[in-house]
Design an enzyme around this catalytic site. Structure first.
Site, PDB file in Angstrom:
ATOM      1  N   LYS A  29       0.830  -1.214   0.000  1.00  0.00           N
ATOM      2  CA  LYS A  29       0.000   0.000   0.000  1.00  0.00           C
ATOM      3  C   LYS A  29       0.857   1.254   0.000  1.00  0.00           C
ATOM      4  O   LYS A  29       2.038   1.226   0.358  1.00  0.00           O
ATOM      5  CB  LYS A  29      -0.989  -0.046   1.172  1.00  0.00           C
ATOM      6  CG  LYS A  29      -2.108  -1.058   0.861  1.00  0.00           C
ATOM      7  CD  LYS A  29      -3.228  -1.073   1.855  1.00  0.00           C
ATOM      8  CE  LYS A  29      -4.269  -2.113   1.385  1.00  0.00           C
ATOM      9  NZ  LYS A  29      -5.243  -2.432   2.423  1.00  0.00           N
TER      10      LYS A  29
ATOM     11  N   ARG B 274      -2.668 -10.091   5.124  1.00  0.00           N
ATOM     12  CA  ARG B 274      -3.111 -10.280   3.736  1.00  0.00           C
ATOM     13  C   ARG B 274      -2.027  -9.697   2.838  1.00  0.00           C
ATOM     14  O   ARG B 274      -1.794  -8.484   2.866  1.00  0.00           O
ATOM     15  CB  ARG B 274      -4.451  -9.563   3.552  1.00  0.00           C
ATOM     16  CG  ARG B 274      -5.052  -9.672   2.165  1.00  0.00           C
ATOM     17  CD  ARG B 274      -6.382  -8.904   2.110  1.00  0.00           C
ATOM     18  NE  ARG B 274      -6.953  -8.945   0.778  1.00  0.00           N
ATOM     19  CZ  ARG B 274      -6.579  -8.153  -0.221  1.00  0.00           C
ATOM     20  NH1 ARG B 274      -5.660  -7.229  -0.041  1.00  0.00           N
ATOM     21  NH2 ARG B 274      -7.156  -8.270  -1.410  1.00  0.00           N
TER      22      ARG B 274
END
Ligand code: PMM
Length: 287
Positions: free
Chosen positions: A223, A261
């Protein structure tokens, strides 16, 4: 390790942070092979991630990147269900990453053993009542709005306590819809209506989030907040964020995350085992 109720026995037997490998079933813009190519590519990727040590394969058919436009329910079903079915037939543990009750129901019918809803039941009013009828864990993520508007919703007084309060309201909504609270996994939703400092504060605030009493899933992989670390002079591209991702994995595991994740499974699978050996003061009799 505190596991959610309803988790398959083989996963519930693991006494460490679980690794969830990401498979995004989205059209391959470099191929004219059509649907079968996308399905086969996703199945191959899921198998490869499992071979690298993923405990769970998370299958999603809709991008939630900032600014992303929604796909139709039929398109999402066509992308997700065949991949869930095939990987489940292989004996893999599959979660479905969807905000839609119809897709969650079809995926669980096809063998998915976890519903991962980034909207925490807010995007589809049918989701929580559906999950109340299912026997699988439910990942309830902190969410304030769809990807096209979420960057404008990143306003908090104190991000950790605001996210904790909003998550606990969603637990109440889920419980009111007859979802067994023991099945719920919470996720702070890194990058969803959060800027970089909000994401770091939420990671730092993991002990506070754990006070909500539910297992935590952390989705930091590649991210944007990992693009720039202290001392950096230029941002890293997404594929250059894996080392930072694995460091987050190790630290999240050390802080008791139930699962991480990630896109690149192999090194995160090592990181969670390092955290396990560190916590246990040994590697289970290995020399
Ligand atoms: N992030 C994305 C998609 N699904 N699910 C959960 N539970 N938590 C997350 O943080 C999360 C998610 C977006 O990331 P991607 O586009 O890289 O898959």
């Amino acid at each position: 390790m505190q596991h959610p109720a309803g988790l398959p026995d083989a996963l519930a037997a693991l006494d460490r942070t679980l690794v969830m490998g990401i498979v995004n079933v989205t059209p391959d813009s470099f191929s004219d092979g059509g649907r079968f190519h996308d399905t086969d590519a996703a199945i191959a990727q899921g198998r490869a991630l499992a071979a690298e040590g993923a405990d769970i394969i998370d299958i999603g058919g809709e991008s939630t990147r900032p600014g992303a436009v929604r796909v139709t329910v039929d398109e999402e079903l066509a992308r997700v269900v065949p991949v869930v079915r095939r990987l489940t037939q292989d004996g893999l543990h599959v979660s479905v990453d969807t905000m839609r009750a119809e897709v969650a129901a079809a995926a669980v019918e096809a063998g998915a053993c976890i519903v991962n809803d980034v909207s925490g039941g807010l995007a589809d009013p049918a989701m929580l009542p559906l999950v109340g009828t299912l026997d699988v864990p439910y990942v309830l993520m902190h969410w304030r709005g769809h990807s096209d508007v979420m960057n404008g919703l990143a306003e908090y007084d104190d991000v950790v306590s605001d996210v904790a309060t909003e998550l606990s309201r969603r637990i109440d909504a889920a419980t009111a819809a007859l979802v067994d609270p023991h099945r719920i996994v919470l996720d702070p939703g890194l990058g969803f209506a959060k800027d970089a400092d909000h994401n770091w504060a939420l990671l730092q605030g993991m002990p506070t989030l754990r006070l909500l009493g539910r297992p935590l899933l952390i989705g930091a992989s590649r991210k944007r907040f990992l693009a720039t670390l202290p001392g950096d002079t230029a941002p890293r591209a997404p594929l250059a964020r894996d080392a930072a991702t694995h460091a987050v994995t190790a630290l999240a595991a050390a802080h008791g995350a139930w699962a991480v994740r990630v896109h690149d499974v192999q090194a995160s699978a090592v990181a969670v085992r390092v955290a396990q050996a560190w916590a246990e003061g040994g590697a289970g009799g290995a020399h």
